[in-house]
Scaffold this motif. Sequence first.
Motif, PDB file in Angstrom:
ATOM      1  N   VAL A   1       1.417  -1.422   0.121  1.00 14.78           N
ATOM      2  CA  VAL A   1      -0.276  -0.049  -0.002  1.00 14.78           C
ATOM      3  C   VAL A   1       1.447   1.348   0.403  1.00 14.78           C
ATOM      4  CG1 VAL A   1      -1.918  -1.019   1.263  1.00 14.78           C
ATOM      5  CG2 VAL A   1      -0.284  -0.320   2.713  1.00 14.78           C
ATOM      6  N   SER A   2       0.541   1.881  -1.086  1.00  9.62           N
ATOM      7  CA  SER A   2       1.120   3.819  -0.837  1.00  9.62           C
ATOM      8  C   SER A   2       0.723   4.546   0.931  1.00  9.62           C
ATOM      9  CB  SER A   2       0.675   4.240  -1.886  1.00  9.62           C
ATOM     10  OG  SER A   2       1.898   3.082  -3.248  1.00  9.62           O
ATOM     11  N   LEU A   3       1.476   5.192   0.931  1.00  8.24           N
ATOM     12  CA  LEU A   3       1.399   6.613   2.140  1.00  8.24           C
ATOM     13  C   LEU A   3       0.551   7.573   1.143  1.00  8.24           C
ATOM     14  CD1 LEU A   3       3.699   6.162   4.543  1.00  8.24           C
ATOM     15  CD2 LEU A   3       1.852   4.792   4.110  1.00  8.24           C
ATOM     16  N   SER A   4       0.403   8.354   2.348  1.00 11.70           N
ATOM     17  CA  SER A   4       0.104   9.792   1.229  1.00 11.70           C
ATOM     18  C   SER A   4       1.115  10.887   0.284  1.00 11.70           C
ATOM     19  CB  SER A   4      -0.418  10.668   1.672  1.00 11.70           C
ATOM     20  OG  SER A   4       0.204  10.690   3.148  1.00 11.70           O
ATOM     21  N   ASN A   5       2.472  10.420   0.621  1.00 11.09           N
ATOM     22  CA  ASN A   5       3.549  10.997   0.067  1.00 11.09           C
ATOM     23  C   ASN A   5       3.821  10.038  -0.941  1.00 11.09           C
ATOM     24  OD1 ASN A   5       4.397   8.626   1.394  1.00 11.09           O
ATOM     25  ND2 ASN A   5       6.196   9.665   2.561  1.00 11.09           N
ATOM     26  N   GLY A   6       3.527   8.619  -1.210  1.00 12.17           N
ATOM     27  CA  GLY A   6       3.366   7.334  -2.216  1.00 12.17           C
ATOM     28  C   GLY A   6       4.619   6.946  -1.748  1.00 12.17           C
ATOM     29  N   THR A   7       4.964   6.433  -0.257  1.00  6.73           N
ATOM     30  CA  THR A   7       6.435   4.918   0.163  1.00  6.73           C
ATOM     31  C   THR A   7       4.921   4.403  -0.352  1.00  6.73           C
ATOM     32  OG1 THR A   7       7.504   7.609   1.347  1.00  6.73           O
ATOM     33  CG2 THR A   7       7.702   4.587   1.687  1.00  6.73           C
ATOM     34  N   ALA A   8       5.660   3.112  -0.262  1.00 12.00           N
ATOM     35  CA  ALA A   8       4.641   1.953   0.059  1.00 12.00           C
ATOM     36  C   ALA A   8       5.034   0.361   0.555  1.00 12.00           C
ATOM     37  CB  ALA A   8       5.012   0.833  -1.514  1.00 12.00           C
ATOM     38  N   TYR A   9       4.889  -0.237   1.630  1.00 13.91           N
ATOM     39  CA  TYR A   9       4.870  -0.899   2.317  1.00 13.91           C
ATOM     40  C   TYR A   9       3.452  -1.545   2.577  1.00 13.91           C
ATOM     41  CZ  TYR A   9       7.825   2.666   4.824  1.00 13.91           C
ATOM     42  OH  TYR A   9       8.466   4.340   4.999  1.00 13.91           O
ATOM     43  N   SER A  10       4.284  -2.860   3.539  1.00 12.08           N
ATOM     44  CA  SER A  10       3.483  -3.922   3.763  1.00 12.08           C
ATOM     45  C   SER A  10       2.085  -3.663   4.117  1.00 12.08           C
ATOM     46  CB  SER A  10       4.172  -5.319   3.990  1.00 12.08           C
ATOM     47  OG  SER A  10       5.076  -5.788   3.138  1.00 12.08           O
ATOM     48  N   ARG A  11       0.790  -3.616   3.977  1.00 10.33           N
ATOM     49  CA  ARG A  11      -0.402  -3.266   4.401  1.00 10.33           C
ATOM     50  C   ARG A  11      -0.305  -3.531   6.438  1.00 10.33           C
ATOM     51  NH1 ARG A  11      -5.340  -1.736   3.640  1.00 10.33           N
ATOM     52  NH2 ARG A  11      -5.217  -2.119   1.480  1.00 10.33           N
ATOM     53  N   VAL A  12       0.164  -5.154   6.480  1.00  8.81           N
ATOM     54  CA  VAL A  12      -0.041  -5.076   7.943  1.00  8.81           C
ATOM     55  C   VAL A  12       0.993  -4.479   8.772  1.00  8.81           C
ATOM     56  CG1 VAL A  12       0.211  -7.042   9.201  1.00  8.81           C
ATOM     57  CG2 VAL A  12      -0.945  -7.461   7.492  1.00  8.81           C
ATOM     58  N   ALA A  13       2.042  -4.087   8.150  1.00 10.24           N
ATOM     59  CA  ALA A  13       3.422  -3.739   8.724  1.00 10.24           C
ATOM     60  C   ALA A  13       2.851  -2.108   8.960  1.00 10.24           C
ATOM     61  CB  ALA A  13       4.903  -4.211   8.127  1.00 10.24           C
ATOM     62  N   ILE A  14       2.850  -1.202   8.083  1.00 10.77           N
ATOM     63  CA  ILE A  14       2.809  -0.201   7.888  1.00 10.77           C
ATOM     64  C   ILE A  14       1.409   0.215   9.085  1.00 10.77           C
ATOM     65  CG2 ILE A  14       0.394  -0.039   5.893  1.00 10.77           C
ATOM     66  CD1 ILE A  14       3.438   2.668   7.622  1.00 10.77           C
ATOM     67  N   GLU A  15      -0.359  -0.498   8.713  1.00  8.26           N
ATOM     68  CA  GLU A  15      -1.076  -0.494  10.427  1.00  8.26           C
ATOM     69  C   GLU A  15      -0.436  -0.628  11.372  1.00  8.26           C
ATOM     70  OE1 GLU A  15      -4.340  -3.740   8.449  1.00  8.26           O
ATOM     71  OE2 GLU A  15      -4.531  -2.111   7.182  1.00  8.26           O
ATOM     72  N   ALA A  16       0.284  -1.925  11.778  1.00  6.24           N
ATOM     73  CA  ALA A  16       0.761  -1.792  12.876  1.00  6.24           C
ATOM     74  C   ALA A  16       1.497  -0.357  13.228  1.00  6.24           C
ATOM     75  CB  ALA A  16       1.475  -3.285  13.062  1.00  6.24           C
ATOM     76  N   TRP A  17       2.897  -0.331  12.781  1.00  3.81           N
ATOM     77  CA  TRP A  17       3.271   1.612  12.799  1.00  3.81           C
ATOM     78  C   TRP A  17       2.149   2.916  12.716  1.00  3.81           C
ATOM     79  CZ3 TRP A  17       8.465   2.848  12.964  1.00  3.81           C
ATOM     80  CH2 TRP A  17       8.282   4.221  13.022  1.00  3.81           C
ATOM     81  N   PHE A  18       1.144   2.734  12.364  1.00  9.18           N
ATOM     82  CA  PHE A  18       0.143   3.476  12.311  1.00  9.18           C
ATOM     83  C   PHE A  18      -0.811   3.067  13.969  1.00  9.18           C
ATOM     84  CE2 PHE A  18       0.699   4.990   7.767  1.00  9.18           C
ATOM     85  CZ  PHE A  18       1.103   5.556   8.325  1.00  9.18           C
ATOM     86  N   GLY A  19      -0.962   2.214  14.483  1.00  9.47           N
ATOM     87  CA  GLY A  19      -1.557   1.304  15.506  1.00  9.47           C
ATOM     88  C   GLY A  19      -1.038   1.805  16.789  1.00  9.47           C
ATOM     89  N   SER A  20       0.554   1.645  16.552  1.00 10.74           N
ATOM     90  CA  SER A  20       1.484   1.896  18.136  1.00 10.74           C
ATOM     91  C   SER A  20       1.366   3.405  17.763  1.00 10.74           C
ATOM     92  CB  SER A  20       2.851   1.426  17.660  1.00 10.74           C
ATOM     93  OG  SER A  20       3.623   2.355  16.415  1.00 10.74           O
ATOM     94  N   GLY A  21       0.591   4.573  17.704  1.00  8.21           N
ATOM     95  CA  GLY A  21       0.557   6.279  18.299  1.00  8.21           C
ATOM     96  C   GLY A  21       1.373   6.724  16.775  1.00  8.21           C
ATOM     97  N   GLU A  22       2.288   5.945  15.973  1.00  5.96           N
ATOM     98  CA  GLU A  22       3.189   6.565  14.979  1.00  5.96           C
ATOM     99  C   GLU A  22       2.858   7.445  13.551  1.00  5.96           C
ATOM    100  OE1 GLU A  22       6.587   7.355  15.619  1.00  5.96           O
ATOM    101  OE2 GLU A  22       7.081   5.568  16.673  1.00  5.96           O
ATOM    102  N   LYS A  23       3.207   8.717  13.601  1.00  5.64           N
ATOM    103  CA  LYS A  23       2.688   9.055  12.715  1.00  5.64           C
ATOM    104  C   LYS A  23       3.317  10.124  11.158  1.00  5.64           C
ATOM    105  CE  LYS A  23      -1.746  10.731  15.413  1.00  5.64           C
ATOM    106  NZ  LYS A  23      -2.542  12.104  15.815  1.00  5.64           N
ATOM    107  N   THR A  24       4.239   9.221  10.660  1.00  9.18           N
ATOM    108  CA  THR A  24       5.506   9.336  10.745  1.00  9.18           C
ATOM    109  C   THR A  24       5.638   8.262   9.557  1.00  9.18           C
ATOM    110  OG1 THR A  24       6.564   8.637  11.756  1.00  9.18           O
ATOM    111  CG2 THR A  24       6.778  11.243  11.908  1.00  9.18           C
ATOM    112  N   ASP A  25       6.401   9.137   8.243  1.00  9.17           N
ATOM    113  CA  ASP A  25       6.991   8.246   7.594  1.00  9.17           C
ATOM    114  C   ASP A  25       7.580   7.085   7.957  1.00  9.17           C
ATOM    115  OD1 ASP A  25       8.462   6.385   5.126  1.00  9.17           O
ATOM    116  OD2 ASP A  25       7.973   7.886   3.655  1.00  9.17           O
ATOM    117  N   PRO A  26       7.915   5.583   8.079  1.00 12.44           N
ATOM    118  CA  PRO A  26       9.033   5.174   8.910  1.00 12.44           C
ATOM    119  C   PRO A  26      10.053   4.669   8.617  1.00 12.44           C
ATOM    120  CG  PRO A  26       7.415   3.509   8.851  1.00 12.44           C
ATOM    121  CD  PRO A  26       6.559   4.861   7.786  1.00 12.44           C
TER     122      PRO A  26
END
Length: 922
Positions: free
Chosen positions: A294-319
Amino acid sequence: MHHVVALIAERQGSTCANRPLSSSLFLRGRGKVVYILPSSDPTLAVLLVGFTEYEMTAHLFDIVSVLKQLELGELNESPITRKALENLETDVKKANTLVEKYKNRGRFYLLIKCRHIVKEVQDVTRDIGKSLNSLCLANTEILSGISDEVTRLQNEMQRAEFAMCQSQIRILDKLDQRLASQKLDNSFANDIIVDIARAVGVTVEPSEIRKELDSFKREKEEAENRKEQAEVYLLEQIIELLSRADAAQDYEHVKGQYMQRLRVIEGHNPKSESMPPFKAFICGITNNVMVDPVSLSNGTAYSRVAIEAWFGSGEKTDPITGEPLENLSLRSNIQLRQSIQEWKELNYCMIIRSCKSKLMSRNDSSVEDAVYQIRDLIKESSINKDWISIGGLTVLLIDILPNLHNQQVKTEVLVTLKYAVEGHARNKDLLVENKGFCHIVPCLVHESTPSKDALELIYEIAVEESGQNVDYTRKLSQQCNPVSFLVTILKGTEAELSEKAHKILKELVDIDDENAVISTKEEWYEPFVDCIVQGPKATKMAILRRIVHLELEEHNTKVLCELGLIPPLLEMASADLEAKELSLSMLVKLSTVSENKHVFSAAGGVPLIVDMMCSTPFPVVIPAKCLEILEKLSSNGDGITFLVDVNETQLNLESLVENLLAFLQNSLLPCTVLRPVLRSLFNICEFESGLVKTAVLTAGGISLVLNLLDHADSETGEAAINLLFLFSNHEPLGVAEFLLKPRRLEAFIGLLENTNKSDVQKAAVGLPANLPKSEVILTSKLIELEGLKAIIEILESGNTEAKENALSALFRFTDPTNIEAQKMVVELGAYNLLMDFLKNGSVTAKARAAALIGDLSMRSSELTMTSSTGHWCSCFGRARVNICPAHGGICSVKNTFCLLKAKALPELVKLLHGDICTHNLF
């Protein structure tokens, strides 16, 4: 008002021209009106919402009628009326919008969404009913003429309930359960896609299924654009599941895709099994190739499960960049996903190419390595089930199977073949076409390591709920029939394997009656009995023709009886001639053990066979079989126990005996009739001695049986001697005269010498014991033809009963008035045998031996040589001579039959002191 009528008219024109009957559109019950949405509608190309639209249109027809009545009257222009009309117009627009929203949607999508659609239709129908109610309340006077119809209409619409048909509910429930369990296997996919296609009227062909799936994918893309993530996720899961189905895979497309990938890897090292991923494929969070990128609003791509876990931990930045993100939304990166999929598919092709070389090497370790890789490929992607076959691996696995000597490797090959064919019709076809069963069935050898996995593989191919296994099962039966192996497994101790073997066997029996015959030969009788109980007549007859000649052990006849075979056989015995012969032949085999005899008689079988036995219209084979059954029923000491009717009432035995003796009047009857007649008479009369009088005196049984003593068939003669011995106990007259006829006494002595059949010998030696001793010519002839010698040999080697009868027969040769006969008895060694009986025989034998010694000793005094010393003394002087104290002279066993010299006196005294009842001993 005019706007509303125009909207309704537009809706009417878009559907059907004729108004349907209201009674066909709803069901009344418990004060409600419930609308059932059928799964198809021919007027709207079988769209799910077709009948929903149809039913709403029916109500709109009714609303038009109401509005026209209002137009004809003086409409109340109050604010309430105006508001009611505005609401009605809004609701009708909603209805139009709803129909427009769904009428061009794919049929798979409509089924998946039908719960939601039903709710929407129900809500808008109720809203229209409420608006109509408000309008009518404001104009009661104008509508007074049609008040009942208006009241009905608004009530129905306000309380309307729509429901899906049960088939749709079942499909959705199955789908929901499987998605929740995450078990997205091919077998389920094959089944559910067929259910869905049939529910919405789509032909189950790859081209049609692919069209519907493409439409389904477009619906998912539109949901993505609408940012309806929950729906997108659901549709993705369903698409992934349905795409696994064979029907969703167009073979030529799949093959073309494989060949295209194969051309790409041609330039790579043949020994290489993978190519490294591009950097763009690596997820910056997991450092692994992305899954569902999946792509973020800035165009960077990640695995869906991984980025969802990243945001779920409270992060709001591009990893990776650390850039703050105001928009945390995710967008599926379809292009990247496709590129990753293409890279994976290229690797699949490289592994398939490598596995082919390993399998062709026939090296155990290489083969084992290859089968593990093949299984991983299948787990990785459903497309590989086709690709491994297109790449030649499935055929190679089949071909190498019989040449593998390592049992563990053979097991792994079988497991891999099962992976390949699970839920995959094309691979099953491929296995069958390449004679795969011929290589798999021999692996079923009992207790071998591969046996279990060979069974699992056959089960996968031959047993399917979908009913598409018939052709496979037929091929299994034709190529390498496994019935013998499967019956062995069926009788094993592993319940799960037995159950699977049983199901395969049932399939085999259903497609070919010959397999029922084979299974019966292997002592699995269930299909045979099922066929006789409930099969069509032609099948019953065909199987019985084959089975009736089988040899059956007693325990097997018990099993057949327990399975319920006797009643349907008795029913067949009442049918046509061939059915009678076959069923009676089978009943002969079953009538050997008491348990079966009881079932036979309780089912009313005895009167049936007696009736057929005595009926003249039947050819001789029918009474012959009936007589055989009668013989079996009365054998083994059962006598008349089972000769009863269905109420356990004893048959008329005197009439039965007379009927049996009537057969003996025809000497031309075959031995197949005569033998069972003689044996049945013996069994019955031996059990009920009163019947001997009926047989001998009333029916003239002695003369009838005598004629059969020298029958050409030895078994008939033997049966006759047994019966004659029984009769002679009561009526011996005429027997001696018969025996003295030319060549008959020689035949009789032959029976005495028959050491192979103890019952015959017992009867034969007992017969002269029953004949009057006054028949001195018979006695002389017996001596002359070495009959006496045969009797004494029976004393040496016969069984207990034969020896006892031989002792009785010996009395006619030890008559004190016939000294010459006595000498012959002693010269043949009988005295020593009598002493042995006196010491160690049965009570009967001891008593008879004592009496015989007594007969011999009655002439001892006459035979004693008195001491004459005249010439001896003058010539040789006086010599000491042992004088017998009983007989006063010189005695010996051989010359004077002296019981003192034989040392019989102590044994006789013991016999007198013993508790011996001499009644009936002689």
